[in-house]
Write a protein that holds these residues in place. Structure first.
Motif, PDB file in Angstrom:
ATOM      1  N   GLN A  58     -34.009 -10.946  12.789  1.00 50.77           N
ATOM      2  CA  GLN A  58     -35.195 -11.802  12.719  1.00 50.77           C
ATOM      3  C   GLN A  58     -35.350 -12.619  13.996  1.00 50.77           C
ATOM      4  N   MET A  59     -34.239 -13.135  14.517  1.00 50.81           N
ATOM      5  CA  MET A  59     -34.313 -13.910  15.752  1.00 50.81           C
ATOM      6  C   MET A  59     -34.770 -13.018  16.912  1.00 50.81           C
ATOM      7  N   GLN A  60     -34.247 -11.805  16.960  1.00 53.01           N
ATOM      8  CA  GLN A  60     -34.645 -10.865  18.008  1.00 53.01           C
ATOM      9  C   GLN A  60     -36.132 -10.560  17.897  1.00 53.01           C
ATOM     10  N   HIS A  61     -36.594 -10.399  16.668  1.00 55.22           N
ATOM     11  CA  HIS A  61     -38.023 -10.139  16.431  1.00 55.22           C
ATOM     12  C   HIS A  61     -38.860 -11.335  16.880  1.00 55.22           C
ATOM     13  N   GLU A  62     -38.411 -12.542  16.526  1.00 57.87           N
ATOM     14  CA  GLU A  62     -39.132 -13.752  16.919  1.00 57.87           C
ATOM     15  C   GLU A  62     -39.141 -13.911  18.443  1.00 57.87           C
ATOM     16  N   ILE A  63     -37.993 -13.655  19.071  1.00 62.12           N
ATOM     17  CA  ILE A  63     -37.909 -13.750  20.530  1.00 62.12           C
ATOM     18  C   ILE A  63     -38.848 -12.733  21.170  1.00 62.12           C
ATOM     19  N   SER A  64     -38.857 -11.546  20.596  1.00 64.84           N
ATOM     20  CA  SER A  64     -39.751 -10.496  21.113  1.00 64.84           C
ATOM     21  C   SER A  64     -41.211 -10.920  20.981  1.00 64.84           C
ATOM     22  N   LYS A  65     -41.571 -11.479  19.818  1.00 68.09           N
ATOM     23  CA  LYS A  65     -42.947 -11.954  19.610  1.00 68.09           C
ATOM     24  C   LYS A  65     -43.291 -13.058  20.604  1.00 68.09           C
TER      25      LYS A  65
ATOM     26  N   THR B  78     -41.869 -13.656  23.479  1.00 69.91           N
ATOM     27  CA  THR B  78     -41.912 -13.096  24.827  1.00 69.91           C
ATOM     28  C   THR B  78     -43.249 -12.406  25.069  1.00 69.91           C
ATOM     29  N   LYS B  79     -43.700 -11.628  24.066  1.00 73.50           N
ATOM     30  CA  LYS B  79     -45.006 -10.950  24.202  1.00 73.50           C
ATOM     31  C   LYS B  79     -46.120 -11.977  24.321  1.00 73.50           C
ATOM     32  N   THR B  80     -46.048 -13.011  23.478  1.00 72.23           N
ATOM     33  CA  THR B  80     -47.063 -14.065  23.527  1.00 72.23           C
ATOM     34  C   THR B  80     -47.014 -14.769  24.882  1.00 72.23           C
ATOM     35  N   HIS B  81     -45.809 -15.062  25.334  1.00 78.00           N
ATOM     36  CA  HIS B  81     -45.631 -15.717  26.636  1.00 78.00           C
ATOM     37  C   HIS B  81     -46.180 -14.841  27.754  1.00 78.00           C
ATOM     38  N   ASP B  82     -45.855 -13.544  27.710  1.00 83.32           N
ATOM     39  CA  ASP B  82     -46.352 -12.620  28.735  1.00 83.32           C
ATOM     40  C   ASP B  82     -47.867 -12.530  28.702  1.00 83.32           C
ATOM     41  N   THR B  83     -48.431 -12.490  27.492  1.00 82.49           N
ATOM     42  CA  THR B  83     -49.887 -12.425  27.354  1.00 82.49           C
ATOM     43  C   THR B  83     -50.518 -13.696  27.922  1.00 82.49           C
ATOM     44  N   GLU B  84     -49.980 -14.849  27.544  1.00 84.47           N
ATOM     45  CA  GLU B  84     -50.510 -16.114  28.052  1.00 84.47           C
ATOM     46  C   GLU B  84     -50.348 -16.197  29.560  1.00 84.47           C
ATOM     47  N   LYS B  85     -49.228 -15.701  30.081  1.00 87.53           N
ATOM     48  CA  LYS B  85     -48.980 -15.715  31.520  1.00 87.53           C
ATOM     49  C   LYS B  85     -50.031 -14.858  32.236  1.00 87.53           C
ATOM     50  N   ARG B  86     -50.282 -13.665  31.677  1.00 85.69           N
ATOM     51  CA  ARG B  86     -51.300 -12.798  32.287  1.00 85.69           C
ATOM     52  C   ARG B  86     -52.671 -13.449  32.253  1.00 85.69           C
ATOM     53  N   LEU B  87     -53.000 -14.081  31.105  1.00 88.48           N
ATOM     54  CA  LEU B  87     -54.297 -14.757  31.005  1.00 88.48           C
ATOM     55  C   LEU B  87     -54.387 -15.891  32.020  1.00 88.48           C
ATOM     56  N   LEU B  88     -53.311 -16.666  32.151  1.00 86.24           N
ATOM     57  CA  LEU B  88     -53.301 -17.761  33.128  1.00 86.24           C
ATOM     58  C   LEU B  88     -53.409 -17.218  34.554  1.00 86.24           C
ATOM     59  N   GLU B  89     -52.706 -16.122  34.830  1.00 90.18           N
ATOM     60  CA  GLU B  89     -52.790 -15.526  36.165  1.00 90.18           C
ATOM     61  C   GLU B  89     -54.225 -15.060  36.452  1.00 90.18           C
ATOM     62  N   LYS B  90     -54.860 -14.443  35.429  1.00 95.82           N
ATOM     63  CA  LYS B  90     -56.256 -14.007  35.593  1.00 95.82           C
ATOM     64  C   LYS B  90     -57.148 -15.212  35.847  1.00 95.82           C
ATOM     65  N   GLU B  91     -56.889 -16.275  35.083  1.00 95.37           N
ATOM     66  CA  GLU B  91     -57.698 -17.476  35.256  1.00 95.37           C
ATOM     67  C   GLU B  91     -57.475 -18.088  36.629  1.00 95.37           C
TER      68      GLU B  91
END
Length: 139
Positions: free
Chosen positions: A93-100, A102-115
């Motif tokens: 469960q922790m690995q799943h949460e970390i993965s989620k 990380t994906k959310t962080h990566d998505t937000e990072k990409r959105l911020l980079e685009k912005e």
């Protein structure tokens, strides 16, 4: 003669009484010896029963101790299996949460980079427009 007969009958009675007395004494002796032997046998039986009961008690206690130890070992194994199972589920469960995350962080990072790129593009465009304005004003 009558006196002889009476004496003879009396002698026979006396002999019979004496014989009966001897038989009674023999029976009493036999009964006393049998009673004594029975007491000895009863005492031996009591000692044997006490010994058997003590041995049985020891065996039961030993068996109970062995069974208790086996139960404790089984319970420890079962508890360890459950703990390992819970740890595994928690880790998953922790690995799943970390993965989620990380994906959310990566998505937000990409959105911020685009912005940021968009803002940089807008800033460059504004700078060019500003330069163009200043050039027109200076003319």
């Amino acid at each position: 003669k009558f006196a002889d007969k009476i004496a003879c009958v009396a002698a026979k009675k006396l002999i019979q009484c004496n014989h009966d007395l001897e038989e009674s004494t023999k029976l009493r002796k036999v009964s006393y010896e049998q009673a004594h032997q029975l007491r000895i046998v009863a005492k031996g039986i009591r000692v044997a029963i006490t010994s058997i009961a003590a041995d049985a008690t020891k065996k039961v206690q030993s068996t109970c101790a062995i069974i208790t130890e086996e139960i404790i070992i089984r319970l420890r194994k079962e508890v360890q299996l459950r703990v390992d199972e819970v740890k595994s589920k928690f880790a998953h469960q922790m690995q799943h949460e970390i993965s989620k995350l990380t994906k959310t962080h990566d998505t937000e990072k990409r959105l911020l980079e685009k912005e940021i790129h968009s803002l940089q593009d807008t800033t460059r465009l504004r700078e060019k427009e500003l330069e163009a304005s200043q050039t027109q004003l200076s003319k």
